[in-house]
Write a protein that holds these residues in place. Sequence first.
Motif, PDB file in Angstrom:
ATOM      1  N   LYS A 138     -35.785   1.638   8.931  1.00 30.35           N
ATOM      2  CA  LYS A 138     -34.363   1.460   8.593  1.00 30.35           C
ATOM      3  C   LYS A 138     -33.862   0.232   9.334  1.00 30.35           C
ATOM      4  O   LYS A 138     -34.098   0.112  10.549  1.00 30.35           O
ATOM      5  CB  LYS A 138     -33.574   2.702   9.012  1.00 30.35           C
ATOM      6  CG  LYS A 138     -32.083   2.583   8.808  1.00 30.35           C
ATOM      7  CD  LYS A 138     -31.425   3.953   8.896  1.00 30.35           C
ATOM      8  CE  LYS A 138     -29.918   3.843   8.735  1.00 30.35           C
ATOM      9  NZ  LYS A 138     -29.207   3.913   9.993  1.00 30.35           N
ATOM     10  N   ILE A 139     -33.216  -0.664   8.603  1.00 25.12           N
ATOM     11  CA  ILE A 139     -32.728  -1.903   9.230  1.00 25.12           C
ATOM     12  C   ILE A 139     -31.236  -2.109   8.927  1.00 25.12           C
ATOM     13  O   ILE A 139     -30.651  -1.374   8.137  1.00 25.12           O
ATOM     14  CB  ILE A 139     -33.505  -3.149   8.716  1.00 25.12           C
ATOM     15  CG1 ILE A 139     -33.278  -3.334   7.201  1.00 25.12           C
ATOM     16  CG2 ILE A 139     -34.998  -3.037   9.013  1.00 25.12           C
ATOM     17  CD1 ILE A 139     -33.618  -4.717   6.703  1.00 25.12           C
ATOM     18  N   ARG A 140     -30.690  -3.128   9.554  1.00 26.98           N
ATOM     19  CA  ARG A 140     -29.366  -3.637   9.180  1.00 26.98           C
ATOM     20  C   ARG A 140     -29.570  -4.962   8.470  1.00 26.98           C
ATOM     21  O   ARG A 140     -30.616  -5.596   8.651  1.00 26.98           O
ATOM     22  CB  ARG A 140     -28.525  -3.876  10.436  1.00 26.98           C
ATOM     23  CG  ARG A 140     -27.958  -2.615  10.987  1.00 26.98           C
ATOM     24  CD  ARG A 140     -27.145  -2.864  12.213  1.00 26.98           C
ATOM     25  NE  ARG A 140     -26.445  -1.656  12.547  1.00 26.98           N
ATOM     26  CZ  ARG A 140     -25.118  -1.504  12.507  1.00 26.98           C
ATOM     27  NH1 ARG A 140     -24.334  -2.524  12.219  1.00 26.98           N
ATOM     28  NH2 ARG A 140     -24.571  -0.351  12.803  1.00 26.98           N
ATOM     29  N   ILE A 141     -28.569  -5.412   7.717  1.00 25.94           N
ATOM     30  CA  ILE A 141     -28.699  -6.716   7.051  1.00 25.94           C
ATOM     31  C   ILE A 141     -28.540  -7.840   8.079  1.00 25.94           C
ATOM     32  O   ILE A 141     -27.985  -7.630   9.162  1.00 25.94           O
ATOM     33  CB  ILE A 141     -27.650  -6.904   5.924  1.00 25.94           C
ATOM     34  CG1 ILE A 141     -26.228  -6.681   6.473  1.00 25.94           C
ATOM     35  CG2 ILE A 141     -27.944  -5.995   4.746  1.00 25.94           C
ATOM     36  CD1 ILE A 141     -25.143  -7.173   5.553  1.00 25.94           C
ATOM     37  N   LEU A 142     -29.025  -9.043   7.717  1.00 25.25           N
ATOM     38  CA  LEU A 142     -28.737 -10.247   8.518  1.00 25.25           C
ATOM     39  C   LEU A 142     -27.536 -10.926   7.868  1.00 25.25           C
ATOM     40  O   LEU A 142     -26.998 -10.420   6.888  1.00 25.25           O
ATOM     41  CB  LEU A 142     -29.972 -11.138   8.563  1.00 25.25           C
ATOM     42  CG  LEU A 142     -31.010 -10.485   9.484  1.00 25.25           C
ATOM     43  CD1 LEU A 142     -32.336 -10.361   8.810  1.00 25.25           C
ATOM     44  CD2 LEU A 142     -31.103 -11.210  10.800  1.00 25.25           C
ATOM     45  N   ILE A 182     -25.677  -7.936  -0.644  1.00 25.94           N
ATOM     46  CA  ILE A 182     -26.921  -8.255   0.072  1.00 25.94           C
ATOM     47  C   ILE A 182     -27.970  -7.167  -0.182  1.00 25.94           C
ATOM     48  O   ILE A 182     -29.139  -7.450  -0.447  1.00 25.94           O
ATOM     49  CB  ILE A 182     -26.663  -8.465   1.589  1.00 25.94           C
ATOM     50  CG1 ILE A 182     -25.697  -9.647   1.777  1.00 25.94           C
ATOM     51  CG2 ILE A 182     -27.978  -8.678   2.341  1.00 25.94           C
ATOM     52  CD1 ILE A 182     -25.533 -10.151   3.199  1.00 25.94           C
ATOM     53  N   ILE A 183     -27.525  -5.918  -0.140  1.00 28.78           N
ATOM     54  CA  ILE A 183     -28.481  -4.822  -0.412  1.00 28.78           C
ATOM     55  C   ILE A 183     -29.047  -5.003  -1.832  1.00 28.78           C
ATOM     56  O   ILE A 183     -30.249  -4.883  -2.064  1.00 28.78           O
ATOM     57  CB  ILE A 183     -27.817  -3.431  -0.276  1.00 28.78           C
ATOM     58  CG1 ILE A 183     -27.169  -3.247   1.106  1.00 28.78           C
ATOM     59  CG2 ILE A 183     -28.851  -2.322  -0.514  1.00 28.78           C
ATOM     60  CD1 ILE A 183     -26.493  -1.894   1.319  1.00 28.78           C
ATOM     61  N   LYS A 184     -28.152  -5.341  -2.769  1.00 30.48           N
ATOM     62  CA  LYS A 184     -28.574  -5.474  -4.174  1.00 30.48           C
ATOM     63  C   LYS A 184     -29.593  -6.607  -4.328  1.00 30.48           C
ATOM     64  O   LYS A 184     -30.639  -6.447  -4.974  1.00 30.48           O
ATOM     65  CB  LYS A 184     -27.358  -5.733  -5.063  1.00 30.48           C
ATOM     66  CG  LYS A 184     -27.691  -5.715  -6.529  1.00 30.48           C
ATOM     67  CD  LYS A 184     -26.438  -5.655  -7.374  1.00 30.48           C
ATOM     68  CE  LYS A 184     -26.825  -5.327  -8.811  1.00 30.48           C
ATOM     69  NZ  LYS A 184     -25.681  -5.089  -9.639  1.00 30.48           N
ATOM     70  N   TYR A 185     -29.294  -7.730  -3.705  1.00 33.80           N
ATOM     71  CA  TYR A 185     -30.192  -8.891  -3.802  1.00 33.80           C
ATOM     72  C   TYR A 185     -31.594  -8.519  -3.293  1.00 33.80           C
ATOM     73  O   TYR A 185     -32.605  -8.823  -3.928  1.00 33.80           O
ATOM     74  CB  TYR A 185     -29.600 -10.041  -2.980  1.00 33.80           C
ATOM     75  CG  TYR A 185     -30.480 -11.276  -2.952  1.00 33.80           C
ATOM     76  CD1 TYR A 185     -30.545 -12.132  -4.058  1.00 33.80           C
ATOM     77  CD2 TYR A 185     -31.238 -11.586  -1.826  1.00 33.80           C
ATOM     78  CE1 TYR A 185     -31.358 -13.266  -4.034  1.00 33.80           C
ATOM     79  CE2 TYR A 185     -32.044 -12.719  -1.787  1.00 33.80           C
ATOM     80  CZ  TYR A 185     -32.095 -13.553  -2.898  1.00 33.80           C
ATOM     81  OH  TYR A 185     -32.896 -14.658  -2.870  1.00 33.80           O
ATOM     82  N   VAL A 186     -31.625  -7.830  -2.160  1.00 33.64           N
ATOM     83  CA  VAL A 186     -32.933  -7.455  -1.591  1.00 33.64           C
ATOM     84  C   VAL A 186     -33.640  -6.464  -2.515  1.00 33.64           C
ATOM     85  O   VAL A 186     -34.823  -6.629  -2.839  1.00 33.64           O
ATOM     86  CB  VAL A 186     -32.776  -6.856  -0.172  1.00 33.64           C
ATOM     87  CG1 VAL A 186     -34.118  -6.358   0.354  1.00 33.64           C
ATOM     88  CG2 VAL A 186     -32.192  -7.889   0.785  1.00 33.64           C
TER      89      VAL A 186
END
Length: 438
Positions: A138-142, A182-186
């Motif tokens: 589990k990460i956070r976005i940059l 950002i989540i969507k792009y990844v």
Amino acid sequence: MVRIGTLPMRLLALRFGADIVYSEELIDWKFLRSKRRYNEILHTVDFVDQTDGTIVFRTSEEEKEKVVLQLGTCSPDRALKVAKLVEKDVAAIDINMGCPKEFSIKGGMGVALMQNLDKACCILKTLVDNLSIPVTCKIRILDTKEKTLEVVQKLAQTGIKAIAIHGRTRDERPQHAVHHDIIKYVSQNISIPVIANGGSKEIEKYADILKFKEMTGCKSVMIARAAEWNCSIFRKEGMLDMDQVIREYLKLAVLFDNSPSNTKYCVQNILRELQETPRGRKFLDCQTLEQICEIWDLGDYCRNKQSEYQKLGIQGRWQVCPDELEPPNKKAKCGDINLNDVFQMKVCFIRANYNDLNLPKSQLHAWVGKNGYKVPTYETHQVEKLFRSILTLNGKKYTSTFWEKNKKFAEQGAALVALYHLGLITEEELIKLGSIIK
Ligand SMILES: Cc1cc2nc3c(=O)[nH]c(=O)nc-3n(C[C@H](O)[C@H](O)[C@H](O)COP(=O)(O)O)c2cc1C
């Protein structure tokens, strides 16, 4: 979630419709102090801290295929050792790389791993290569979508089966908007499933989960706070009211002998501002499961279950108290302590039963002050790594024959014995607190 994701809440989430549940983050070196034991009475697998007998992780058959054990770690070796201990009991292992707390960062864990990708990848690869169950993280976005994708690609190359992404950066807090984009792009540019997280503020009902899933283009959604507030958020048929959720939660807490302090914490997080109501204040005064249950008309249920468990021989901390707590040369060393005229009783001090204001010593000292007596004195004896204290009050001495793991606990144990002899706590109350076993 720390302190929320314990067995009763995880089971409740599954019963309400969640597909997968995560344990609270467990720190690797703390987990390694534990021993695995099958609990014949509760039918659970318990990982018991060998230094103090507390339960580090409790799990049951019902969640076996659905529970993910989340680890806080900065060491591939330690992470693997823990994972090997639980490999047969859980569905997957997750590494928390999103925690921004000082404790995690200072220890090189949590979000610190995102700044040390070689280490992060090494941990994941070690687990992937040596375990028979899936590994995730589990990460956070940059701060940009491109940087986030780059990190996720590196992590994905280790062979992890999925990645949960909290759509906030290391420095953003829950009040900041979540970055769906950002989540969507990844998720659109990576082959492993992405689990979208961070949407609780916009998730008020089941349909909102689907909306969040769509906005982030993800395979699944991880819900933290919205489930902490009302776990029935997972119900497709609609949410239940708060009291129904609390009742269902309490039944599980009793069934799995959850600690009163953890149970209270979880209920507090459901009640939230309602703690300020008369009922909320009554609840805040509760110290035992029975007292909490009474407020939600489950007093009989709790009493019956607890007496059933007691008949079966459940012994709270006594049952899990490891043999090592009895020093081998105790008798010889005890000869040094003059126990004539000392009131002795076998009680253990369980920290989780008390808040900072109602510790046994504080209760005793308050009584002493009210009655104009001299403050008690404590004489503590140490045998190897174990402690036992003799308390003197008004010329009388009190001690617990239970050896504690530190001086502070030993003094609290002695204070419990004094409270009992002074009539300030009953044997029944001590049994309910798990401090004494009949
Ligand atoms: C009380 C509390 C405890 C948490 N504990 C954990 C934890 O143990 N592991 C973890 O990965 N995240 C933990 N988090 C973060 C949440 O999992 C989640 O990433 C964050 O709350 C955003 O999701 P949400 O909007 O659904 O709440 C915790 C958050 C809170 C408020």
